[in-house]
Design a protein around this motif. Structure first.
Motif, short mmCIF file in Angstrom:
data_model
loop_
_atom_site.label_atom_id
_atom_site.label_comp_id
_atom_site.label_asym_id
_atom_site.label_seq_id
_atom_site.Cartn_x
_atom_site.Cartn_y
_atom_site.Cartn_z
N THR A 51 27.29 62.76 42.32
CA THR A 51 28.48 62.50 41.51
C THR A 51 29.24 63.79 41.24
O THR A 51 30.47 63.83 41.31
N ASP A 166 31.88 55.99 44.05
CA ASP A 166 30.63 56.43 43.42
C ASP A 166 29.79 55.20 43.06
O ASP A 166 30.04 54.53 42.08
N GLU A 167 28.81 54.94 43.86
CA GLU A 167 27.93 53.79 43.67
C GLU A 167 28.71 52.53 43.29
O GLU A 167 28.42 51.91 42.27
MG LIG Z 1 25.82 59.57 40.01
#
Ligand SMILES: [Mg+2]
Ligand SMILES: Nc1ncnc2c1ncn2[C@@H]1O[C@H](COP(=O)(O)OP(=O)(O)O)[C@@H](O)[C@H]1O
Lengths: 367, 430
Positions: A51, A166-167
């Motif tokens: 991240t 992000d995910e």
């Molecule tokens: Mg993360």
């Protein structure tokens, strides 16, 4: 790894380091370069700095050291809103006080587009994710999967060349996740967008990406296309992290031709292995073998191949596959996977068998 | 709708009972238990909130000072001014009082003297016409020496007995129920002929005070908002370990006595106080031009802003805390400048907290008493200080009740407006 000096690269991390508190480096010497149109996945356990990398690229964190280049020019001093990067978040981040249409209209309004142009683009972006009928809904009236579709089309509506995710599928159930994985890859390829995708799910990484960067502890452990990553892991972390893996530990006793070596396992048995990460005799090594590459049928082994004694601990029927857990070389977490074929025998616990494998499938890695 | 016969059919349970009935039965015990659980609170609220407010509303339209005498020790109620009230009934408002009227007055004052309540009856007239009380006490001393014709006897006693406004006041007071206290609370009064007029310019206090209260409360609400918004934002975004310390600082005022805080503001802000001394010492101010920050509106605004600040911070904090930073990040990545992202994404999500905080602070400020009483001086007094004055000093409870009722009505009106404009379900207190 791709050549860092390659001017073709669209996004480039050049010796980037990041520390939040001045004590710990969260990202350690990151070098990464991706060409236009590539789908790159950052894969790694939670806390490995994925991240953080994405946030540096998007402009919400600044690199402590090193440079990030976008299309050849450094972006350290460009504020986030001028980078033109689309983002998709795990929590969707749809603006709760706006309708779907208003959400999509937002990036176009701040770019000063006319109403008619906006409507046209919004319609196209929503149709792209089959959500055209939901334009007047509020985010709270949508399911998780629908919200993520909207978030995706919002990130694409202003036609960015680079999209960061992000995910994005982390909060969805398995079936939806698979469906959206497919849609995201299709969209990314159809539109020719460069994508940086973050996930901790290795299946997702393997199925979606052109290349995968495996992160651990702020470093890229390996950067390779999915098949290479799975079949030729460069170190034991990657071997362990990607897919299922059997590990045996021992000492290198001989280095042979053809990149092979001989390893004496801790219980005294000797095996042949592909020397990937070992260079000299006497070095300790972890040997990695994929469960589906283990052979329990002696006839199929090469003449002269080493075999190991094994005891069946457990047999698990999985439908298309059989999973047999064995005790090998003193460890009882050795797993073998076999296809459910008519001639495949179902082993009873307690049975003594011989197992073996091709030396190329058995990789001697760092300890 | 009329065609859908299926929806008209009564749903039944397996054994044929109507579903609604069965459900009500099944829920009866749960409901009864819930009711028993809230009963103590309900009784408490009824006793300490609903009844006093009802009492107050009642008192604001009822005053028996000129109609009934209640013996304090025995509780016996005796009607007073009975003959005069008959005369008022027989003669329309504006009639010049004749001998019959003065005879009735003399007899009623005689009755008052025997009950020893001439003073209290006079006070009731005094509310409507200043300077009337002494007329009654004087007449009560002399009534038994009066001789007919009583009109002249009263004139001999005091010329003012001929005054039309006095008779108008007595006519008003002779009925127990009246809206005159509301008139008074809005700076109106009645003429000698009973018509409603504004009181003298120099005696108009209440409307001015209502306006000042409204204005200062809005100002204080605005100030707390301006000060609290950044603090709340900081509280909501700092790491927990830092924000806890900041939170303690914000809540500190809650843990110290209101009186202590108010007096410490006095120490700080008065003309010989710390702030002025410091500024004179540094040389920003000349000794003779010390700032007047205490015992005026400035003092009231500063002290009340400080005292009410937590009531704004907490609701704001509670809406800001759950706002995920990814909203603003998403807005920024979509091309918004940080100002646009704040204005269009962050701020709208905090509106429920602003509404709650503003309503809370405003309502508290409108009814605030102790701080303006201590630091407000003459021009920093609020309407509640006047209500307290009428309850404690002038003992005109009916006027106090009328003022308080107007205040209550005003707040309910604002609350209704807020509901219409913002929506009360948007209120978020925590
Ligand atoms: Mg993360
Ligand atoms: N804003 C921050 N302040 C301080 N430390 C942070 C912050 N964000 C992340 N970290 C730390 O940096 C490390 C990497 O975090 P992150 O990039 O979120 O990893 P990942 O996304 O791979 O799970 C973690 O140890 C995390 O605790």
């Amino acid at each position: 790894m791709t050549d860092l000096a390659n001017d073709q690269s669209f996004v480039k991390f050049d010796r980037v380091q990041k520390s939040y508190d001045g004590e710990v480096l969260v990202v350690k010497d990151l070098n990464l370069s991706l060409p236009k149109g590539e789908f790159l996945t950052m894969l790694g356990p939670s806390g490995s700095g994925k991240t953080t990398c994405l946030m540096m690229l998007a402009g919400f964190e600044t690199a402590t050291h090193g440079e990030i280049l976008l299309d050849g020019s450094p972006i350290n001093n460009i504020p986030p809103h001028k980078r033109g990067i689309g983002m998709v978040f795990q929590n969707y981040a749809l603006f709760p006080h706006m309708t779907v249409g208003e959400n999509l209209s937002f990036p176009l309004e701040v770019r000063g587009m006319d109403k008619s142009v906006r409507e046209e683009k919004i319609k196209r972006a929503l149709d792209m994710v089959q959500m055209g009928d939901f334009i007047n809904r509020r985010p709270a009236q949508l399911s998780g999967g629908q919200q993520q579709r909207i978030a995706l089309s919002r990130a694409l509506v202003f036609e960015p060349e680079l999209v960061l995710m992000d995910e994005p599928l982390g909060a969805l159930d398995k079936q939806l996740r698979e469906q959206l994985q497919f849609e995201i890859t299709r969209l990314a390829h159809d539109l020719g967008i460069t994508t940086v995708y973050v996930t901790h799910d290795q299946t997702e990484a393997l199925t979606m990406s052109d290349r995968v960067a495996v992160f651990e502890d702020g470093r890229i452990q390996q950067l390779a296309p999915p098949d290479k990553l799975y079949e030729e892991p460069e170190n034991s972390f990657v071997a362990q992290f990607i897919g299922e893996n059997n590990t045996l530990e021992g000492v290198v006793t001989a280095i042979k031709d053809n990149n092979l070596c001989e390893i004496k396992l801790d219980d005294g048995e000797i095996i042949d292995a592909n020397a990937v990460n070992v260079s000299k005799v006497g070095e300790r090594s972890r040997v990695s073998i994929r469960p589906e590459r283990v052979e329990m049928n002696k006839d199929r082994l090469q003449p002269g191949a080493h075999t190991l004694k094994a005891e069946v601990m457990e047999f698990i029927y999985m439908g298309d596959m059989f999973r047999t857990r064995l005790r090998v070389a003193g460890k009882d977490d050795f797993v073998v996977k076999t296809r459910n074929a008519p001639d495949q025998q179902r082993l009873e616990p307690g049975t003594q068998i011989d197992i073996g494998w091709l030396p190329e499938d058995c990789r001697a890695l760092d300890a | 709708m009329s065609e859908t016969s299926a929806s008209d059919e009564i749903l039944t349970t397996a054994d044929g009972k109507p579903l609604k009935e069965a459900l009500a039965k099944a829920q009866f015990f749960a409901k009864r238990r819930a009711f028993i659980l809230v009963l103590p609170l309900l009784a408490f609220i009824l006793l300490t909130f609903v009844m006093p407010i009802g009492q107050m509303l009642h008192r604001s339209v009822k005053n028996e000072g000129f109609t009934v005498h209640t013996d304090v020790t025995t509780g016996v109620r005796t009607p007073i001014m009975t003959e005069l009230s008959i005369w008022f009934d027989q003669n329309p408002s504006g009639t010049v009082p004749d001998e019959a009227a003065y005879t009735a007055l003399r007899n009623d004052i005689g009755a008052l003297d025997e009950l020893r309540s001439a003073g209290s009856a006079g006070t009731r007239i005094n509310y409507l016409r200043a300077g009337s009380r002494s007329l009654f006490t004087k007449a009560a001393r002399k009534w038994d020496k009066m001789e007919a014709p009583y009109q002249d006897a009263f004139y001999d006693l005091d010329d003012e007995w001929a005054d039309a406004t006095l008779w108008a006041a007595m006519r008003q007071a002779s009925s127990s129920y009246t809206f005159d206290f509301y008139l008074a609370a809005m700076d109106y009064t009645r003429d000698g002929d009973g018509s409603v007029t504004k009181v003298n310019e120099n005696r108009q206090v209440y409307i001015k005070l209502f306006v000042r209260t409204l204005f200062l409360s809005l100002l204080i609400t605005f100030m707390t908002f301006i000060l609290a918004y950044p603090i709340a934002h900081l509280l909501a975004t700092l790491p927990l370990r830092h924000s806890n310390i900041l939170m303690i600082l914000v809540l500190l005022p809650f843990w110290t006595s209101l009186l202590v805080r108010t007096t410490s503001w006095m120490v700080l802000l008065q003309s010989q106080g710390v702030v002025n001394d410091a500024m004179v010492g540094v040389g920003i101010l000349a000794d003779e031009s010390r700032l007047q920050m205490m015992y005026n509106q400035t003092g009231t605004v500063i002290a009340m802003t400080h005292i009410l600040l937590p009531f704004m911070v907490l609701p704001l904090y509670s809406v800001m805390r759950p706002i995920n930073p990814s909203y603003v990040r998403a807005a920024r990545s979509l091309g918004a400048t940080s100002w646009t992202a704040f204005r269009r994404i962050y701020f709208p999500q905090t509106v429920p907290g602003i509404g709650a905080g503003a309503l809370l602070v405003f309502i508290l400020a409108v009814g605030y008493y102790i701080t303006p009483a201590l630091v407000g001086g003459a021009d920093g007094q609020l309407i509640s200080n006047l209500i307290a004055f009428h309850m404690q000093k002038s003992l005109n409870w009916s006027l106090a009740a009328a003022l308080a009722s107007l205040l209550l009505g005003g707040i309910l009106l604002l609350y209704w407006l807020y509901d219409r404009l913002v929506g009360i379900d948007n209120l978020k207190l925590g």
